[in-house]
Design a protein around this motif. Structure first.
Motif, mmCIF file in Angstrom:
data_model
loop_
_atom_site.group_PDB
_atom_site.id
_atom_site.type_symbol
_atom_site.label_atom_id
_atom_site.label_comp_id
_atom_site.label_asym_id
_atom_site.label_seq_id
_atom_site.Cartn_x
_atom_site.Cartn_y
_atom_site.Cartn_z
ATOM 1 N N PHE A 189 0.842 -1.199 0.000
ATOM 2 C CA PHE A 189 0.000 0.000 0.000
ATOM 3 C C PHE A 189 0.874 1.244 0.000
ATOM 4 O O PHE A 189 2.075 1.185 0.278
ATOM 5 C CB PHE A 189 -0.917 0.004 1.226
ATOM 6 C CG PHE A 189 -0.192 -0.229 2.530
ATOM 7 C CD1 PHE A 189 0.294 0.815 3.289
ATOM 8 C CD2 PHE A 189 0.015 -1.526 2.989
ATOM 9 C CE1 PHE A 189 0.976 0.597 4.469
ATOM 10 C CE2 PHE A 189 0.696 -1.767 4.184
ATOM 11 C CZ PHE A 189 1.170 -0.695 4.927
ATOM 12 N N GLN A 190 0.264 2.379 -0.272
ATOM 13 C CA GLN A 190 0.995 3.637 -0.316
ATOM 14 C C GLN A 190 0.400 4.683 0.623
ATOM 15 O O GLN A 190 0.886 5.813 0.700
ATOM 16 C CB GLN A 190 1.053 4.195 -1.743
ATOM 17 C CG GLN A 190 2.267 5.086 -1.971
ATOM 18 C CD GLN A 190 2.722 5.104 -3.415
ATOM 19 O OE1 GLN A 190 2.275 4.312 -4.240
ATOM 20 N NE2 GLN A 190 3.623 6.014 -3.746
ATOM 21 N N ALA A 191 -0.625 4.296 1.382
ATOM 22 C CA ALA A 191 -1.208 5.192 2.386
ATOM 23 C C ALA A 191 -1.868 4.344 3.457
ATOM 24 O O ALA A 191 -2.344 3.228 3.184
ATOM 25 C CB ALA A 191 -2.212 6.146 1.756
ATOM 26 N N GLY A 210 4.051 17.648 7.324
ATOM 27 C CA GLY A 210 5.496 17.510 7.316
ATOM 28 C C GLY A 210 5.880 16.080 6.954
ATOM 29 O O GLY A 210 5.044 15.174 6.927
ATOM 30 N N LYS A 211 7.169 15.875 6.658
ATOM 31 C CA LYS A 211 7.637 14.551 6.254
ATOM 32 C C LYS A 211 8.597 13.972 7.286
ATOM 33 O O LYS A 211 9.409 14.687 7.869
ATOM 34 C CB LYS A 211 8.319 14.616 4.879
ATOM 35 C CG LYS A 211 7.344 14.909 3.740
ATOM 36 C CD LYS A 211 8.011 14.793 2.386
ATOM 37 C CE LYS A 211 7.005 15.009 1.256
ATOM 38 N NZ LYS A 211 7.626 14.858 -0.074
ATOM 39 N N MET A 222 10.137 7.543 3.306
ATOM 40 C CA MET A 222 9.667 8.900 3.572
ATOM 41 C C MET A 222 8.146 8.937 3.453
ATOM 42 O O MET A 222 7.563 8.331 2.561
ATOM 43 C CB MET A 222 10.276 9.888 2.582
ATOM 44 C CG MET A 222 11.749 10.170 2.804
ATOM 45 S SD MET A 222 12.087 11.048 4.343
ATOM 46 C CE MET A 222 11.270 12.614 4.030
ATOM 47 N N ALA A 223 7.515 9.669 4.374
ATOM 48 C CA ALA A 223 6.055 9.761 4.342
ATOM 49 C C ALA A 223 5.619 11.133 4.835
ATOM 50 O O ALA A 223 6.235 11.716 5.726
ATOM 51 C CB ALA A 223 5.423 8.675 5.207
ATOM 52 N N GLU A 224 4.535 11.618 4.246
ATOM 53 C CA GLU A 224 3.874 12.824 4.742
ATOM 54 C C GLU A 224 2.820 12.400 5.757
ATOM 55 O O GLU A 224 2.089 11.439 5.541
ATOM 56 C CB GLU A 224 3.207 13.576 3.591
ATOM 57 C CG GLU A 224 2.442 14.807 4.027
ATOM 58 C CD GLU A 224 1.555 15.369 2.937
ATOM 59 O OE1 GLU A 224 1.883 16.462 2.422
ATOM 60 O OE2 GLU A 224 0.551 14.709 2.600
ATOM 61 N N LEU A 225 2.750 13.125 6.880
ATOM 62 C CA LEU A 225 1.801 12.800 7.932
ATOM 63 C C LEU A 225 0.817 13.952 8.115
ATOM 64 O O LEU A 225 1.226 15.116 8.191
ATOM 65 C CB LEU A 225 2.504 12.521 9.265
ATOM 66 C CG LEU A 225 3.230 11.172 9.396
ATOM 67 C CD1 LEU A 225 4.588 11.214 8.705
ATOM 68 C CD2 LEU A 225 3.416 10.799 10.859
ATOM 69 N N PHE A 298 2.972 7.467 1.798
ATOM 70 C CA PHE A 298 4.348 7.044 1.578
ATOM 71 C C PHE A 298 4.798 7.425 0.178
ATOM 72 O O PHE A 298 4.017 7.379 -0.780
ATOM 73 C CB PHE A 298 4.471 5.531 1.775
ATOM 74 C CG PHE A 298 4.088 5.070 3.153
ATOM 75 C CD1 PHE A 298 4.976 5.175 4.210
ATOM 76 C CD2 PHE A 298 2.832 4.555 3.407
ATOM 77 C CE1 PHE A 298 4.625 4.754 5.477
ATOM 78 C CE2 PHE A 298 2.463 4.121 4.664
ATOM 79 C CZ PHE A 298 3.370 4.228 5.708
ATOM 80 N N GLU A 299 6.077 7.776 0.074
ATOM 81 C CA GLU A 299 6.619 8.161 -1.225
ATOM 82 C C GLU A 299 6.800 6.975 -2.160
ATOM 83 O O GLU A 299 6.940 7.156 -3.367
ATOM 84 C CB GLU A 299 7.946 8.908 -1.042
ATOM 85 C CG GLU A 299 7.777 10.291 -0.419
ATOM 86 C CD GLU A 299 9.058 11.098 -0.460
ATOM 87 O OE1 GLU A 299 10.110 10.523 -0.818
ATOM 88 O OE2 GLU A 299 9.008 12.298 -0.123
ATOM 89 N N GLN A 300 6.822 5.769 -1.601
ATOM 90 C CA GLN A 300 6.885 4.569 -2.418
ATOM 91 C C GLN A 300 6.102 3.470 -1.721
ATOM 92 O O GLN A 300 5.889 3.531 -0.508
ATOM 93 C CB GLN A 300 8.334 4.130 -2.654
ATOM 94 C CG GLN A 300 9.110 3.812 -1.389
ATOM 95 C CD GLN A 300 10.587 3.629 -1.675
ATOM 96 O OE1 GLN A 300 11.207 4.457 -2.333
ATOM 97 N NE2 GLN A 300 11.146 2.548 -1.177
ATOM 98 N N PRO A 301 5.622 2.464 -2.447
ATOM 99 C CA PRO A 301 4.792 1.427 -1.836
ATOM 100 C C PRO A 301 5.508 0.694 -0.704
ATOM 101 O O PRO A 301 6.725 0.483 -0.745
ATOM 102 C CB PRO A 301 4.490 0.482 -3.009
ATOM 103 C CG PRO A 301 4.642 1.324 -4.216
ATOM 104 C CD PRO A 301 5.743 2.300 -3.906
ATOM 105 N N VAL A 302 4.735 0.300 0.304
ATOM 106 C CA VAL A 302 5.234 -0.405 1.479
ATOM 107 C C VAL A 302 4.535 -1.752 1.566
ATOM 108 O O VAL A 302 3.324 -1.841 1.337
ATOM 109 C CB VAL A 302 4.965 0.410 2.756
ATOM 110 C CG1 VAL A 302 5.374 -0.377 3.993
ATOM 111 C CG2 VAL A 302 5.699 1.738 2.708
#
Length: 449
Positions: A189-191, A210-211, A222-225, A298-302
């Motif tokens: 997933f990416q979010a 913020g990241k 890296m993720a934006e919250l 997330f900036e890339q899939p997790v």
């Protein structure tokens, strides 16, 4: 210790190689060390933890002297077992009797004549010979050829077991660490939505949008919250969780469910509990919570279990500075699918709102004694149609009315007060309009009260 407070509630301190201290001053040196450590642990949840002095090989490898302190170490470890077993039983009950297999891999290598072996721990369910497991990061399924536990062949490994699992037709070079699982049970997933808490040792702003470097599963991404809390949460209630004093369980967040049908209030930041600051007069009561919800993009899939723990860090900070780089911790509560991330659907999953306040003035009361001509809330070019019917207050909240429509073309409007209009001279001319604007609503103009 910071990571320990996040992940566990029990600690055993081992003071090892005590035989290297001069025997004449050993007891005094160890007493000073215990006192110093006790002062450190006093400020954490590990206050009063057992400390055991050990010399596993007194005199060095060539010495025949027996070990010192190992019996005390075993006693201290065994004392932790009942609580650990209670937690394990509770977790197993929560997962259900048929929980799908989940195996955490910490090493992967090839064995000549056998195939590829992964070693690790069964976190959930059972791993059995002749069943298929998925490598979710690669989306590959492989059959379990054999299992060993402490060099003994077994047919099954259960939750909590350490084991080596031999996989058929798997390239050892394709995996170093990660997970094996029952096919289809670990998402990519990416979010996601997580329950998070500010780490009390972190100094600095932790702001929405913020990241952070977020570590979960075996990845750091890296993720934006974006932070939000239950509507109506007060500053005191939001920050008064088990973790504040470092005295309660590591699973502080486990009992809080996320409800996509509920409305949540946007938080501009997580407060620093050490600063003693409070929310400003223009900020919502929950604006300085230290524990809340977060949407992570997330900036890339997790790829990881949907209930994984996480730590958000500022790894761009100087690693050699005397400052904690770990900012938040928490646990995933809901994966947001790619379809749900679409603008037309996200508002149905996340009902997060900002409270907007507009202030105007009462100009004059009409002859009916209920209708008031007002101004100052809107510009003359504003379309008032979305605001018609909204409630406004006057006289310090004592008088409530509803917007009826425009009055002329200068931005003035009419408000009906059914119980009688306030007197601009006696009650004051101030008029207030409060409403909610939802962050993820597909209709950006949508407003609700």
């Amino acid at each position: 210790l910071v990571v320990g407070e996040i992940l566990t509630e029990q600690l055993v301190v081992v003071l090892n190689k005590v035989d290297l201290l001069e025997e004449s001053g050993r007891e005094a040196a160890l007493r000073r060390l215990r006192e110093r450590l006790s002062r450190t642990f006093e400020r954490t949840r590990f206050r009063g933890c057992p400390m055991v002095e050990v010399a596993a090989r007194p005199g060095g490898p060539e010495s025949a002297a027996p070990p010192e302190g190992l019996d005390g170490l075993i006693t201290a470890l065994v004392a932790c077992v009942p609580r650990a077993l209670e937690r394990r039983a509770a977790a197993a009950a929560a997962a259900g009797p048929a929980a799908p297999a989940l195996f955490m891999v910490d090493h992967c290598f090839s064995v000549k004549g056998q195939g590829t072996v992964v070693t690790g721990t069964v976190l959930q369910g059972d791993v059995c010979v002749n069943t298929s497991l998925e490598v979710p990061s690669l989306r590959l399924e492989r059959k379990v050829k054999s299992i060993q536990m402490f060099r003994k062949p077994v047919d099954r490994a259960a939750r909590g077991d350490r084991a080596g699992v031999c996989l058929a037709g798997f390239d050892a070079g394709s995996l170093e660490r990660g997970f094996l699982c029952a096919p289809g049970t670990i998402p990519t997933f990416q979010a996601a939505v997580a329950r998070v808490k500010r780490i009390r040792f972190f100094r600095g702003a932790v702001a929405s949008k913020g990241k952070l470097h977020v570590t979960l599963g075996h990845a750091t991404v890296m993720a934006e919250l974006i932070f939000f809390a239950e509507a109506g949460v007060t500053t005191e209630g939001a920050g008064n969780s088990d973790m504040d004093a470092g005295s309660a369980g590591a699973d502080w967040d486990l009992q809080v469910p996320f409800d996509p049908e509920r409305e949540y209030m946007y938080l501009p930041e997580l407060a620093d509990p050490s600063s003693g600051s409070s929310a400003g007069a223009d900020r919502a009561p929950a604006g300085c919570a230290t524990e809340c919800w977060a949407l992570l993009r997330f900036e890339q899939p997790v790829t990881c279990p949907a209930d994984s723990m996480l730590i958000g860090s500022r790894l761009d900070f100087d690693a050699h500075a005397k400052a904690c780089r770990l900012a938040v911790s928490g646990r995933l509560r809901r994966v947001v699918t790619p379809a749900e991330l679409q603008p037309e659907r996200l508002g149905g999953v996340l009902r997060v709102f900002k409270v907007k306040l507009k202030q105007g003035t009462l100009e004059r009361v009409e002859k009916d004694g209920q209708t008031v001509i007002c101004k100052g809330l809107f510009k003359k070019e504003t379309d008032l149609s979305p605001f018609v019917g909204m409630e406004v207050t006057a006289a310090g909240g004592a008088k409530r009315g509803r917007i009826q429509g425009t009055f002329g073309k200068s931005g003035k409007f009419k408000v009906l007060f059914p119980d009688g209009a306030p007197d601009p001279a006696a009650d004051g001319p101030r008029l207030e309009l409060r409403f909610k604007r939802f962050l993820f609503d597909h209709d950006r103009r949508a407003m609700r009260q």
